[in-house]
Scaffold this motif. Structure first.
Motif: not given
Lengths: 360, 360
Positions: B110-111, B113, B118-120, B122, B197, B202, B205
Motif C-alpha cells: 500500500y502507498i 496518497r 491505497e493498494f499498489a 502484490v 484485506m 482494513r 487503514r
C-alpha cells in the motif's frame, strides 16, 4: 483433559456428530454424466468442456486449452439425501497464485429453497483426484441442487454421492433464456473465491437467466475464428466483456467484426458491450493506467461507430465504476475479488435487466 | 503475424515497456529488519513472528505455531523509486485450499496518497523463496509505503528492493493507539484474497488505528495461559473475536477469565466482544447451525453476567448480520471472502468507532 480442551472446534464437532450418528450410512456415487449439465455453449456428450475444440482446429492453442475448463458449467439434480458428496478428477496443473484451489479446481454446491438459490457447501480439492463431503446433516426434504464445476481447470471425471438408501435423479435447467458472455479472465471468474461467485454465475442465480461463460483468461481477444464461434451460439443476448485483453489497437481492428458477425446471425438480439474494469495496479503504474484508458476509449469509439452504422439494440456499460473507487476490489491488482465482483454486479445488473427482460 | 496477434496483452505490455525503457536500472535490496515493522503485540528483534513463543512454553503447540505467522505485520518505508520489489522466504507448508497463495504466503503493498492508504500491488509467491516486482512504472515522487506480510505463514527473511539510484528509508508507524484483536481464523484473515484485506488491517487503514492481529486459526479458544498473554499487551482497547472456535461450553467456562484478566491489568480500556459470524454451511447443516446459535447464546449470557458483575466499558457486537443474509459472504462456508469481510466491517466499524474515539 487439557489436551482435549485444545482440540479445535471442528474436531469437537466431528466427534459430536460421530456420537450422534453411530451408524453413518455409506455413500453411493453416480456418474454426473447421467445428470443434467448446464452452461455449455453447445451441448456436448460426456464432456465437461465448454466447447468441442476438435471442431475448431484454427483456434489459438491457449483458447482451445481454456475452453476445456469447466467454467460456468453446473450439474443439476434432486435428492433427499442428508449428505451430498463428490469424487472428481482434474489435471495436475498448479493452481494460480491469485486463486483459491476451491475456485481453480473445486466444486460449489447450491440448493434452491423457497425459489432462491442458496450456497450449501464446497468441494475442496487437494490433489488430482479428490473426494469430499460438500454438505451433510441436512434434513431429508427433497432438494433441488446445482453443483458448479471448477472455473480454471478441466474436469476429467465427476461422480456425485448420496447416502445409501436415497435416490439421486437428474434435474432440469432451472434457468430460462440464454445469454452468451464472451470475455477475459474476469468473465471466466478470476479471482472469485469459489466457482459460484463468478459474476456470470451470480447473474444466472439472481436473474433466473442462463449466462453462458465464455471467459478466456488472457485470451479474450476477438480473433475472427473465435468471433465466428461466438456468433454461432444460439443465444437470446450477447454480453461482450472482451476489452481487457486486446490492445487498444486490436479493439479498433476487431470489435466491428465481432459485433457485425453476431448481428448477421442474430438480427434482433441485444448485444451488450462492457468496458474493461480498471486494472488497480494502474493506480500507481502509469503505463497500465494509460493502457486501460486507451482500451476503454477505443471501445467507446467502436461502440459509437457501430451505432452510427445502424446496429440497433447495442449497449455499452462504462467501465469507470465497475470496481468502486477505493482500489480494494481486486485480489492482485488485475482480477476482481468477491468484493469487486459484487460491485461489478451493482453496475451490470441494473443496466442489463431491462434489456434482458425486453427479450420476447 | 497471426502468432503475434494472439499474444496476451500482458506480454504485449511487457514488450512495450521494454521498448520504452531500454536501460532498466537494476534493483538494490535491503533487509526489511532495518525498516520499521508494525503490528507485533510486543516488539521483537529480527523476527517476523507475532509473539516470542519461546517465552510461552505452556501454550498449546498449534497456538505457538500460529503465532509465528506474520498475520497483521507490515513494514513501513519511504522511497521515490518508480519500482518496488521484494525477495522473501516462507516455509514449504502447502497453502490452504480455501486461500489464495497471495494471502497465505504473499505480500501486499500500500502507498499513502493524499492521506489515504491505497493498494499498489502484490508479491506473488510461487515457491519457498520468491522474488517479485510489486509495483513499477510509478512516478518518482516520494512515497510512504506499507507492505503487509503473509497472513498464514512464517516469514523467514524479507528484503525490499528499489531501483538503483533511489533510496529506501525506514518509515514510522502511521497509526495511533493500539487495539488488540484476539480471535479465530476469521481474525487471522481467512479467507481474504490478499494480506491487506484481513479485517483488522482494513480497520487500521480506514480508522488510522493500530489493530494488532492475534487471530489463531481454529485455536482462538481462550486458554488461561493465552488469556494471560493477551491481557499483558499494552493496548488502548481489546476486541475479542474469539467465539467461533470454542465450544458453547468452553465459552461459558472461559470468557469471564479472559475479560476479568484484561480488566485487572487495564482498569479502564474498552473491551469489545464480537459474536461468531454465522457459519454458512450451517445454512443446511443443522448441527452446525445449532452449534453457532449456542456459541452466540452463551457469548451473550457471559456478556450479560460480566455487565451484571460490574465490568464497565464492555460491549457486544451481535453476530447475526455480520455476513449479510444472502449466504454469499464466505469462501468455503466457514471463512468470509472479501465480500463477507466488507459486510462485517459495515457492522463492526460503526459499532467500535465511537468507543475507540472515546479513548483519551
Amino acid at each position: 483433559m487439557k489436551k482435549l480442551l485444545i482440540l479445535p472446534v471442528s474436531v469437537c464437532l466431528g466427534l459430536f456428530l460421530q456420537a450422534q450418528q453411530p451408524r453413518m450410512p455409506f455413500i453411493v456415487y453416480i456418474d454426473a454424466f447421467s445428470l443434467k449439465l448446464i452452461g455449455q455453449a453447445f451441448p456436448l456428450k460426456n464432456s465437461f468442456h465448454r466447447i468441442d475444440t476438435a471442431l475448431h482446429s484454427n483456434f489459438p492453442a491457449p483458447v482451445k486449452r481454456l475452453l476445456t475448463h469447466s467454467s460456468g458449467l453446473a450439474v443439476c439434480f434432486k435428492t433427499s439425501s442428508p449428505r451430498i458428496a463428490a469424487k472428481w478428477c482434474v489435471t495436475s496443473r498448479k493452481s494460480g497464485n491469485n486463486m483459491t484451489p476451491i475456485v481453480n479446481k473445486g466444486l460449489d454446491l447450491y440448493i434452491r429453497r423457497n425459489g432462491v438459490w442458496e450456497f450449501a457447501g464446497v468441494g475442496r480439492p487437494d490433489s488430482v483426484c479428490n473426494e469430499f463431503v460438500m454438505a451433510q446433516n441436512m434434513d431429508n426434504a427433497e432438494k433441488e441442487c446445482m453443483l458448479y464445476l471448477p472455473l480454471y481447470d478441466e474436469v476429467k471425471s465427476l461422480f456425485i454421492g448420496v447416502d445409501s438408501g436415497y435416490q439421486i435423479i437428474s434435474g432440469k435447467d432451472p434457468f430460462t433464456k440464454r445469454v452468451a458472455v464472451y470475455g477475459s479472465s474476469v468473465t471466466q471468474g478470476a479471482s472469485a473465491s469459489r466457482p459460484g461467485m463468478a459474476y456470470p454465475a451470480r447473474l444466472s442465480r439472481e436473474m433466473g437467466i442462463n449466462f453462458i461463460n465464455l471467459g478466456l483468461s488472457g485470451n479474450g481477444t476477438m480473433e475472427q475464428e473465435v468471433a465466428d464461434m461466438v456468433a454461432g451460439i444460439q443465444a437470446d443476448a450477447f454480453v461482450l466483456d472482451c476489452f481487457a485483453n486486446p490492445s487498444p489497437e486490436q479493439i479498433t481492428e476487431r470489435t466491428a467484426y465481432l459485433v457485425k458477425t453476431i448481428r448477421a446471425k442474430h438480427p434482433h438480439v441485444p448485444i451488450i458491450m462492457i468496458q474493461s474494469v480498471f486494472r488497480e495496479i494502474g493506480n500507481f503504474n502509469l503505463p497500465v493506467r494509460e493502457m486501460v484508458r486507451r482500451q476503454n476509449e477505443n471501445t467507446f469509439k467502436e461502440y459509437q461507430k457501430l451505432k452510427l452504422a445502424g446496429i440497433k439494440n447495442l449497449y455499452l456499460i462504462p467501465g469507470d465504476d465497475l470496481l468502486g473507487k477505493d482500489h480494494e476490489g481486486t485480489t492482485d491488482g488485475l482480477h476482481p475479488n468477491d468484493l469487486g465482483f459484487d460491485r461489478m454486479l451493482k453496475v451490470i445488473r441494473p443496466a442489463i435487466t431491462p434489456v434482458i427482460n425486453s427479450i420476447p
